[in-house]
Motif scaffolding. Structure first.
Motif, PDB file in Angstrom:
ATOM      1  N   TYR A  18       0.833  -1.195   0.000  1.00  0.00           N
ATOM      2  CA  TYR A  18       0.000   0.000   0.000  1.00  0.00           C
ATOM      3  C   TYR A  18       0.877   1.258   0.000  1.00  0.00           C
ATOM      4  CZ  TYR A  18      -3.507  -3.451   1.270  1.00  0.00           C
ATOM      5  OH  TYR A  18      -4.324  -4.563   1.288  1.00  0.00           O
ATOM      6  N   ARG A 160     -13.676  -6.271  -2.803  1.00  0.00           N
ATOM      7  CA  ARG A 160     -13.193  -6.229  -1.421  1.00  0.00           C
ATOM      8  C   ARG A 160     -11.839  -6.914  -1.312  1.00  0.00           C
ATOM      9  NH1 ARG A 160     -17.600  -8.143   2.796  1.00  0.00           N
ATOM     10  NH2 ARG A 160     -15.970  -7.300   4.178  1.00  0.00           N
ATOM     11  N   ARG A 161     -11.618  -7.930  -2.130  1.00  0.00           N
ATOM     12  CA  ARG A 161     -10.371  -8.681  -2.120  1.00  0.00           C
ATOM     13  C   ARG A 161      -9.822  -8.773  -3.545  1.00  0.00           C
ATOM     14  NH1 ARG A 161      -8.024  -9.554   2.968  1.00  0.00           N
ATOM     15  NH2 ARG A 161      -9.726  -9.727   4.480  1.00  0.00           N
ATOM     16  N   LEU A 162      -8.506  -8.754  -3.658  1.00  0.00           N
ATOM     17  CA  LEU A 162      -7.862  -8.620  -4.961  1.00  0.00           C
ATOM     18  C   LEU A 162      -8.169  -9.780  -5.900  1.00  0.00           C
ATOM     19  CD1 LEU A 162      -5.929  -7.105  -6.826  1.00  0.00           C
ATOM     20  CD2 LEU A 162      -4.023  -8.269  -5.680  1.00  0.00           C
ATOM     21  N   GLU A 164     -10.690 -11.259  -6.627  1.00  0.00           N
ATOM     22  CA  GLU A 164     -11.918 -11.112  -7.398  1.00  0.00           C
ATOM     23  C   GLU A 164     -11.610 -10.690  -8.833  1.00  0.00           C
ATOM     24  OE1 GLU A 164     -14.922  -8.721  -5.396  1.00  0.00           O
ATOM     25  OE2 GLU A 164     -13.993  -9.200  -3.475  1.00  0.00           O
ATOM     26  N   LYS A 208      -8.427 -15.539  -1.165  1.00  0.00           N
ATOM     27  CA  LYS A 208      -9.110 -14.280  -1.431  1.00  0.00           C
ATOM     28  C   LYS A 208      -8.163 -13.168  -1.848  1.00  0.00           C
ATOM     29  CE  LYS A 208     -13.008 -15.126   1.680  1.00  0.00           C
ATOM     30  NZ  LYS A 208     -13.762 -14.635   2.859  1.00  0.00           N
ATOM     31  N   PRO A 210      -5.182 -10.062  -0.881  1.00  0.00           N
ATOM     32  CA  PRO A 210      -5.191  -8.938   0.053  1.00  0.00           C
ATOM     33  C   PRO A 210      -6.410  -8.045  -0.119  1.00  0.00           C
ATOM     34  CG  PRO A 210      -3.634  -8.552  -1.709  1.00  0.00           C
ATOM     35  CD  PRO A 210      -4.096  -9.968  -1.876  1.00  0.00           C
ATOM     36  N   GLU A 211      -6.639  -7.220   0.881  1.00  0.00           N
ATOM     37  CA  GLU A 211      -7.751  -6.278   0.846  1.00  0.00           C
ATOM     38  C   GLU A 211      -7.502  -5.210  -0.209  1.00  0.00           C
ATOM     39  OE1 GLU A 211     -10.125  -3.252   3.907  1.00  0.00           O
ATOM     40  OE2 GLU A 211      -8.395  -4.420   4.598  1.00  0.00           O
ATOM     41  N   VAL A 212      -8.538  -4.885  -0.944  1.00  0.00           N
ATOM     42  CA  VAL A 212      -8.461  -3.777  -1.901  1.00  0.00           C
ATOM     43  C   VAL A 212      -8.809  -2.503  -1.147  1.00  0.00           C
ATOM     44  CG1 VAL A 212      -9.402  -2.763  -4.003  1.00  0.00           C
ATOM     45  CG2 VAL A 212      -9.049  -5.247  -3.857  1.00  0.00           C
ATOM     46  N   LYS A 213      -7.810  -1.631  -0.975  1.00  0.00           N
ATOM     47  CA  LYS A 213      -8.026  -0.392  -0.245  1.00  0.00           C
ATOM     48  C   LYS A 213      -7.055   0.652  -0.770  1.00  0.00           C
ATOM     49  CE  LYS A 213      -5.019  -1.540   3.707  1.00  0.00           C
ATOM     50  NZ  LYS A 213      -4.978  -1.723   5.177  1.00  0.00           N
ATOM     51  N   LEU A 216      -3.236   0.637  -2.920  1.00  0.00           N
ATOM     52  CA  LEU A 216      -2.912  -0.543  -3.712  1.00  0.00           C
ATOM     53  C   LEU A 216      -2.691  -0.139  -5.167  1.00  0.00           C
ATOM     54  CD1 LEU A 216      -2.735  -3.700  -3.693  1.00  0.00           C
ATOM     55  CD2 LEU A 216      -5.140  -3.680  -4.417  1.00  0.00           C
TER      56      LEU A 216
END
Length: 286
Positions: A18, A160-162, A164, A208, A210-213, A216
Motif C-alpha cells: 500500500y 473487497r479482495r484482490l 476477485e 481471497k 489482500p484487501e483492496v483499499k 494498492l
C-alpha cells in the motif's frame, strides 16, 4: 526464468503493498511515459519494420519525458520493450525480425521516472487484405484479451479482495469462446520496483488475496491464447511461446486504488472510455 514483465507467482519483490497518497502521485509520471512509449510503438508497427526499430522508437518516447526503461534494469535484459509476435506470448526480444502483414504483435513496455515504475502492454494486429479471415480471428483474440483486462480493472473498482479480479477475467474469457488463459505468468504489484507483491491472478483461485483499499497499485495483465496454455521458453532464454503454435495476445495496465476510486495510470483518460460502459467512473489522483 529471468524476471522480465510479466512475472511468475514467485518473482516479485516484497515492500509494503500500500502506497501513501504522495507515493501514488509520484506514479503518474512513469505511467504517462509508459503510455507514450506504447503509443509510439503502435504507430510504428507496420509491414517491413523490425521489432528492434519498434523498440528504439519506444525508448525515445520514454526519454523525451525524462524517463528510462525499467526493463533495462532487469539483469540480463538490455531492451526497452518485449516484442512478442504470433505464437510468442511474452518476453520476446526485439531484433531483426521483420513484421509481416497479418502478424499479431504484443508490445510490453515500462518506464522509470524518479525511481517509480509504470508497466503496460498492447497487442496490434497488422492488416493483411489478402487474408481477411486470419486477421479477423487474430483481432478477435486481441479484443477478447483487452476486454478481459478491462473487466478485471472494473472488478478492482468494486472488489473487497484482490483475487476477485482474476475471477472476473476468467468469467469473461470463458464466455467468449475456446480461449486459453496462461497460468504460469500473472500480473503483479508495482511501485518503486516494476514487480512487487501482491500477485494478480488472471483466473479464479481459492485464496481471497489482500484487501483492496487505498494505496494498492497493481498491473493487471491477461495473456490469452487461441489454443492451449502450455508454453516453452525459446533458445534465447527469454521468449515464451505456445507449445501448440496457437496465436497469443497480451494486454496490461497499471492501476491505482485511492481514497476516491481508481485511476488507470497508463491510460490517457485514466480508463474512462473503457470503464464507463462497465458502470465505473475513474477518478483522477488528487
Amino acid at each position: 526464468m529471468p524476471g522480465a514483465s510479466p512475472c511468475s507467482p514467485a518473482d516479485v519483490a516484497r515492500p509494503s503493498i500500500y502506497k501513501t497518497p504522495e507515493e501514488l502521485r509520484r506514479m503518474i509520471a512513469p505511467g504517462l511515459a509508459t503510455l507514450a512509449s506504447l503509443d509510439a510503438a503502435r504507430a510504428a508497427i507496420r509491414p517491413g519494420v523490425t521489432t528492434l526499430e519498434v523498440n528504439d522508437i519506444a525508448d525515445a518516447a520514454i526519454r523525451r519525458l525524462g524517463g528510462v526503461s525499467n526493463f533495462q534494469m532487469v539483469p540480463g535484459y538490455r531492451h526497452t520493450v518485449c516484442a512478442s509476435v504470433n505464437d510468442d506470448v511474452v518476453h520476446g526480444i526485439p531484433g531483426s525480425r521483420v513484421i509481416e502483414p497479418g502478424d499479431i504483435v504484443s508490445i510490453d513496455s515500462g518506464a522509470d521516472v524518479g525511481g517509480w515504475s509504470g508497466d503496460s502492454a498492447i497487442t496490434v494486429v497488422v492488416p493483411d487484405p489478402s487474408r481477411p479471415e486470419l486477421v479477423a480471428a487474430r483481432q478477435r483474440l486481441s479484443d477478447v484479451t483487452e476486454e478481459s483486462m478491462w473487466r478485471g480493472i472494473a472488478q478492482l473498482a468494486v472488489a473487497r479482495r484482490l483475487n476477485e479480479v482474476g475471477a472476473a477475467i476468467e468469467d469473461y474469457v470463458e464466455s467468449q469462446g475456446d480461449y486459453g488463459i496462461l497460468t504460469d505468468y500473472i500480473g503483479h504489484g508495482i511501485g518503486r520496483s516494476m514487480h512487487e507483491d501482491p500477485p494478480v491472478f488472471n483466473y479464479r483461485v481459492r485464496a481471497k488475496g489482500p484487501e483492496v483499499k487505498p494505496g494498492l497499485v497493481v498491473a493487471i495483465e491477461p495473456m490469452i491464447t487461441a489454443g492451449g496454455i502450455e508454453t516453452f521458453t525459446r533458445d534465447d532464454d527469454w521468449t515464451v511461446a505456445t507449445v501448440d503454435g496457437s496465436m497469443a495476445s497480451h494486454w496490461e495496465h497499471s492501476v491505482a486504488v485511492h481514497r476516491d476510486g481508481i485511476w488507470v495510470l497508463t491510460a490517457a483518460d485514466g480508463g474512462l472510455s473503457r470503464l464507463a460502459p462497465l458502470g465505473i467512473t475513474p477518478v483522477p489522483l488528487a
